[in-house]
Design a protein around this motif. Structure first.
Motif, PDB file in Angstrom:
ATOM      1  N   GLU A  52       0.820  -1.197   0.000  1.00  0.00           N
ATOM      2  CA  GLU A  52       0.000   0.000   0.000  1.00  0.00           C
ATOM      3  C   GLU A  52       0.861   1.256   0.000  1.00  0.00           C
ATOM      4  OE1 GLU A  52      -1.907   1.145   3.677  1.00  0.00           O
ATOM      5  OE2 GLU A  52      -1.176  -0.642   4.655  1.00  0.00           O
ATOM      6  N   ASP A  69       1.743   4.897   4.399  1.00  0.00           N
ATOM      7  CA  ASP A  69       0.528   4.378   5.037  1.00  0.00           C
ATOM      8  C   ASP A  69      -0.684   4.970   4.336  1.00  0.00           C
ATOM      9  OD1 ASP A  69       1.314   2.631   7.194  1.00  0.00           O
ATOM     10  OD2 ASP A  69       2.290   4.388   8.040  1.00  0.00           O
ATOM     11  N   ASN A  71      -3.515   3.197   3.808  1.00  0.00           N
ATOM     12  CA  ASN A  71      -4.713   2.419   4.143  1.00  0.00           C
ATOM     13  C   ASN A  71      -5.340   1.816   2.891  1.00  0.00           C
ATOM     14  OD1 ASN A  71      -4.489   2.818   6.889  1.00  0.00           O
ATOM     15  ND2 ASN A  71      -5.817   4.601   6.925  1.00  0.00           N
ATOM     16  N   THR A  90      -9.034   0.019   3.722  1.00  0.00           N
ATOM     17  CA  THR A  90      -9.007  -0.668   5.021  1.00  0.00           C
ATOM     18  C   THR A  90      -9.854   0.031   6.068  1.00  0.00           C
ATOM     19  OG1 THR A  90      -6.975   0.487   5.503  1.00  0.00           O
ATOM     20  CG2 THR A  90      -6.764  -1.771   4.791  1.00  0.00           C
ATOM     21  N   THR A  91     -10.031   1.341   5.926  1.00  0.00           N
ATOM     22  CA  THR A  91     -10.795   2.085   6.940  1.00  0.00           C
ATOM     23  C   THR A  91     -12.174   2.493   6.447  1.00  0.00           C
ATOM     24  OG1 THR A  91      -9.705   4.060   6.154  1.00  0.00           O
ATOM     25  CG2 THR A  91      -8.772   3.014   8.105  1.00  0.00           C
ATOM     26  N   ARG A  93     -13.236   4.878   4.389  1.00  0.00           N
ATOM     27  CA  ARG A  93     -13.503   6.306   4.558  1.00  0.00           C
ATOM     28  C   ARG A  93     -12.785   7.123   3.486  1.00  0.00           C
ATOM     29  NH1 ARG A  93      -9.715   7.168  10.025  1.00  0.00           N
ATOM     30  NH2 ARG A  93      -7.779   6.993   8.865  1.00  0.00           N
ATOM     31  N   TYR A 104      -2.839  15.439   6.679  1.00  0.00           N
ATOM     32  CA  TYR A 104      -3.789  14.330   6.512  1.00  0.00           C
ATOM     33  C   TYR A 104      -5.011  14.529   7.408  1.00  0.00           C
ATOM     34  CZ  TYR A 104      -5.195   9.352   6.870  1.00  0.00           C
ATOM     35  OH  TYR A 104      -5.866   8.159   6.868  1.00  0.00           O
ATOM     36  N   VAL A 106      -9.410  13.265   7.948  1.00  0.00           N
ATOM     37  CA  VAL A 106     -10.542  12.445   7.530  1.00  0.00           C
ATOM     38  C   VAL A 106     -11.684  13.356   7.106  1.00  0.00           C
ATOM     39  CG1 VAL A 106     -12.216  10.729   8.289  1.00  0.00           C
ATOM     40  CG2 VAL A 106      -9.850  10.587   9.063  1.00  0.00           C
TER      41      VAL A 106
ATOM     42  N   ARG B 182       0.842  10.033  15.188  1.00  0.00           N
ATOM     43  CA  ARG B 182      -0.222   9.256  14.548  1.00  0.00           C
ATOM     44  C   ARG B 182      -0.865   8.286  15.536  1.00  0.00           C
ATOM     45  NH1 ARG B 182       2.166   6.826   9.064  1.00  0.00           N
ATOM     46  NH2 ARG B 182       3.271   5.537  10.534  1.00  0.00           N
ATOM     47  N   MET B 184      -2.573   4.501  15.247  1.00  0.00           N
ATOM     48  CA  MET B 184      -2.854   3.360  14.387  1.00  0.00           C
ATOM     49  C   MET B 184      -4.008   2.561  14.997  1.00  0.00           C
ATOM     50  SD  MET B 184      -0.452   4.107  12.327  1.00  0.00           S
ATOM     51  CE  MET B 184      -0.444   2.773  11.121  1.00  0.00           C
ATOM     52  N   ARG B 185      -4.698   1.813  14.176  1.00  0.00           N
ATOM     53  CA  ARG B 185      -5.812   0.993  14.659  1.00  0.00           C
ATOM     54  C   ARG B 185      -5.624  -0.436  14.186  1.00  0.00           C
ATOM     55  NH1 ARG B 185     -11.793   1.908  12.392  1.00  0.00           N
ATOM     56  NH2 ARG B 185     -11.000   0.403  10.895  1.00  0.00           N
ATOM     57  N   ARG B 197      -3.758  -3.808  10.461  1.00  0.00           N
ATOM     58  CA  ARG B 197      -3.255  -2.527  10.963  1.00  0.00           C
ATOM     59  C   ARG B 197      -3.583  -1.435   9.952  1.00  0.00           C
ATOM     60  NH1 ARG B 197       0.983  -0.396   8.744  1.00  0.00           N
ATOM     61  NH2 ARG B 197       2.313   1.122   9.770  1.00  0.00           N
ATOM     62  N   CYS B 198      -4.053  -0.303  10.436  1.00  0.00           N
ATOM     63  CA  CYS B 198      -4.282   0.829   9.538  1.00  0.00           C
ATOM     64  C   CYS B 198      -4.038   2.132  10.281  1.00  0.00           C
ATOM     65  CB  CYS B 198      -5.686   0.796   8.930  1.00  0.00           C
ATOM     66  SG  CYS B 198      -6.999   1.020  10.113  1.00  0.00           S
ATOM     67  N   LEU B 199      -3.840   3.176   9.508  1.00  0.00           N
ATOM     68  CA  LEU B 199      -3.672   4.516  10.067  1.00  0.00           C
ATOM     69  C   LEU B 199      -5.049   5.054  10.422  1.00  0.00           C
ATOM     70  CD1 LEU B 199      -1.979   7.109  10.587  1.00  0.00           C
ATOM     71  CD2 LEU B 199      -2.305   7.655   8.179  1.00  0.00           C
ATOM     72  N   PHE B 200      -5.266   5.404  11.695  1.00  0.00           N
ATOM     73  CA  PHE B 200      -6.563   5.929  12.125  1.00  0.00           C
ATOM     74  C   PHE B 200      -6.591   7.450  12.044  1.00  0.00           C
ATOM     75  CE2 PHE B 200      -9.222   7.514  15.695  1.00  0.00           C
ATOM     76  CZ  PHE B 200     -10.450   7.084  15.243  1.00  0.00           C
ATOM     77  N   ALA B 201      -5.559   8.095  12.534  1.00  0.00           N
ATOM     78  CA  ALA B 201      -5.539   9.559  12.534  1.00  0.00           C
ATOM     79  C   ALA B 201      -4.097  10.036  12.547  1.00  0.00           C
ATOM     80  CB  ALA B 201      -6.288  10.099  13.744  1.00  0.00           C
TER      81      ALA B 201
END
Lengths: 311, 283
Positions: A52, A69, A71, A90-91, A93, A104, A106, B182, B184-185, B197-201
């Motif tokens: 990714e 990263d 996602n 993956t998220t 969104r 970055y 959301v 960051r 991660m979630r 695993r992913c980037l949450f914020a």
């Protein structure tokens, strides 16, 4: 490697010189997706699905990585302020960032208090509204996530307002929506309906919803692929990544020909976009690499807040 | 008045502008961790390596002298206090009254647990803890069986992990990555192992290396940072940051209704009313 095509109508020759060589732009990046051309920087933004990454390529500076990263970003576009907007698999969104990958944030993750199914592709209207499709693909059992139910009761097309970021449903009657694009005059919108292998056509209503749904074309035939990314050229011809390559239709819905997916027989074309200094370069995001071909007609690159004359 | 930098409209639903933070305690030094036991209505916090306790009438006492060098405390689902007491006893646990102190796991496959930055107790009895190991070796998230104390490494994919917390439904683990600002979630499998695993914020400002996280019942996530307390919605959208004079390392939900957010600004502990209660451990 010369480009391979299938010609159904004479009009296909007005769009593409089938004697040209097909150019491999970036190879060994994993499968490519979600291309968007930035005419200000003269660079192509695209996603690598595995591994990714959010990537950039420009004729001057070559290949670089914008973010690691991502996602598993799939669809991308630029908003009215030339920020990158991505669909994250993956998220489930939509996120936004500056063109260098910083800042970055959301933008959208829920609608009507429920998670989105999995935004997949985007199109920006010149009023700044960001439209996206929300199919069920990223809820299937894949390397992305475990099998889970789709949170939304339907697979819709949505609009994010550019000022308050509010999400509204543009259409809930679009089957299994995937890629989407506006006609050059922005009065109509084309949507790839993957499950039924067809392209739907809607009118863009004054209230910014999509109405008057009809079937524009079907994309069947032999070869690997499903209706996925879709773009229009300045003359209103429609290019859709589908079975065996990019299917090209005239504005009436007649299939003019197919630009075959290059490489091995099991290669697959996911998405496409127009680019280059004259917008006559068609980039093809495929399973094995990023390719390009030259077209005779420029893309209908709808640039939010920027008229074509300004470019 | 609260000073919010970057304010999304949804912020008002979580922290009403009619509430101001109230100073409830001045400690002797920087507060590095806050943990609230909602059954016993007691607040534990770490100052200068000692665990202190604040009861309902705001009487402060040092909790237990044997539990020293601690910068981290959390309650598990049975009201026992979890902490880290440096490299000698990287993971310790005790009963609510400070008795029955025990050292939990101290090594994994013969390698000592080195730099425990986050501990969190799942309602199933398992624990997750983060170990930001130095020297360029991959950091680890450990899964520990709270009873048998068996330990396994379940992730080495997070760079220098810090604080940990669960989503309200305990299906996800949030892991702070302070060095890259960051969060991660990761998805928690029924076995406690981690996946997807992913980037949450991600925020652009400076993080606090020990900045704690707390989640309310609607999934809003509060994160102590170098700039104050960041607030994200359940989808990872950054709603705003409570700007305070100095950095915030510690925060937790407190009060009988869990609708009070406590956060530490260096040595001062502030209380702020919020509209959604903290995510209560599922017992």
């Amino acid at each position: 490697m010369s480009v391979k095509t299938v010609r159904y109508e004479a009009g296909f020759d007005d769009l593409l010189d089938s004697q040209q060589d097909l150019v491999t732009v970036v190879k060994e990046i994993g499968s490519a997706e979600g291309p968007s051309w930035n005419p200000l920087t003269q660079a192509l933004l695209f996603c690598s699905v595995v591994p990714e990454k959010l990537c950039r390529w420009s004729p001057r500076e070559g290949f670089s990585i914008v973010r690691s990263d991502s996602n598993i970003a799939a669809g991308t576009c630029y908003d009215a302020q030339w920020r990158i907007v991505c669909c994250e698999q993956t998220t489930h969104r939509i996120v936004r960032m500056h063109d260098d990958g910083s800042g970055y944030e959301v933008m959208a993750s829920h609608y009507a208090d429920l998670e989105l199914n999995g935004p997949n592709d985007l199109a920006v209207h010149s009023d700044g509204g960001i439209y996206f499709s929300d199919p069920n693909f990223s809820r299937r059992a894949t390397l992305i996530s475990a099998m889970s139910q789709t949170p939304q009761p339907l697979q819709g097309l949505y609009r994010i307002d550019p000022t308050d970021k509010k999400i509204t449903l543009a259409s809930g009657d679009c089957g299994n929506p995937n890629g989407l694009c506006f006609s050059p005059d922005e009065r109509r919108v084309y949507v790839a309906d993957t499950a039924l292998s067809r392209i739907l056509l809607f009118d863009v209503a004054a209230d910014r919803t999509f109405s008057n749904r009809r079937v524009f074309a079907t994309t069947g035939g032999r070869g690997r692929g499903v209706p996925d990314g879709i773009k229009a050229d300045a003359a209103g011809n429609i290019y859709c990544a589908a079975q065996a390559g990019v299917h090209v239709f005239n504005p009436a819905g007649t299939r003019l020909g197919i630009i075959n997916t290059p490489g091995a027989a099991d290669n697959l074309c996911f998405n496409l976009c127009f680019g280059g200094s004259d917008l006559r370069q068609l980039f093809l995001c495929c399973l094995d690499a990023l390719y390009s071909v030259r077209l005779k007609v420029p893309g209908a690159h709808l640039l939010p807040g920027v008229s074509r004359a300004a470019l | 008045m609260l000073q919010w930098s970057k304010k999304e409209p949804e912020l008002e639903e979580v922290v009403s502008s009619r509430h101001d933070p109230v100073l409830i305690h001045q400690a002797d030094g920087p507060v590095t961790a806050l943990a609230y036991n909602w059954r016993a209505a007691r607040l534990a916090f770490c100052v200068g390596g000692w665990v202190h306790e604040l009861s309902g009438n705001r009487n402060e006492r040092v909790f237990r002298k044997g539990f020293s060098a601690s910068t981290l405390v959390r309650y598990d689902c049975e009201g026992r206090l979890l902490g880290s007491a440096g490299t000698e006893q990287p993971l310790v646990r005790m009963l609510e009254d400070g008795s029955n102190w025990e050292s939990l796991v101290s090594a994994y496959k013969g390698e000592p647990l080195e730099d425990i930055r986050g501990i969190v107790g799942h309602s199933s009895g398992m624990l997750h803890c983060s170990d930001a190991r130095a020297g360029g070796r991959p950091s680890r998230i450990y899964l520990i069986n709270g009873e048998s104390q068996d330990v396994v490494s379940v992730s080495e994919a997070i760079r220098s992990p810090g604080s940990l917390c669960y989503s309200p439904d305990e299906r996800y683990l949030y892991v702070a990555e302070p060095k890259s600002s960051r969060i991660m979630r990761l998805r928690i499998l029924p076995s406690g192992e981690l996946q997807y695993r992913c980037l949450f914020a991600e925020v652009s400002g400076g993080a606090h290396p020990d900045g704690e996280m707390a989640v309310d019942s609607r999934g809003h996530l509060f994160w102590g940072s170098g700039e104050g307390v960041h607030l994200f919605d359940r989808g990872g959208k950054h709603l705003g940051t409570v700007a305070i004079d100095r950095s915030c390392a510690a925060l937790c939900f407190a009060g009988r209704d869990l609708k009070t957010l406590l956060f530490a600004e260096q040595s001062r502990i502030w209380s702020l009313r919020v509209d959604y209660p903290g995510a209560r451990p599922v017992i």
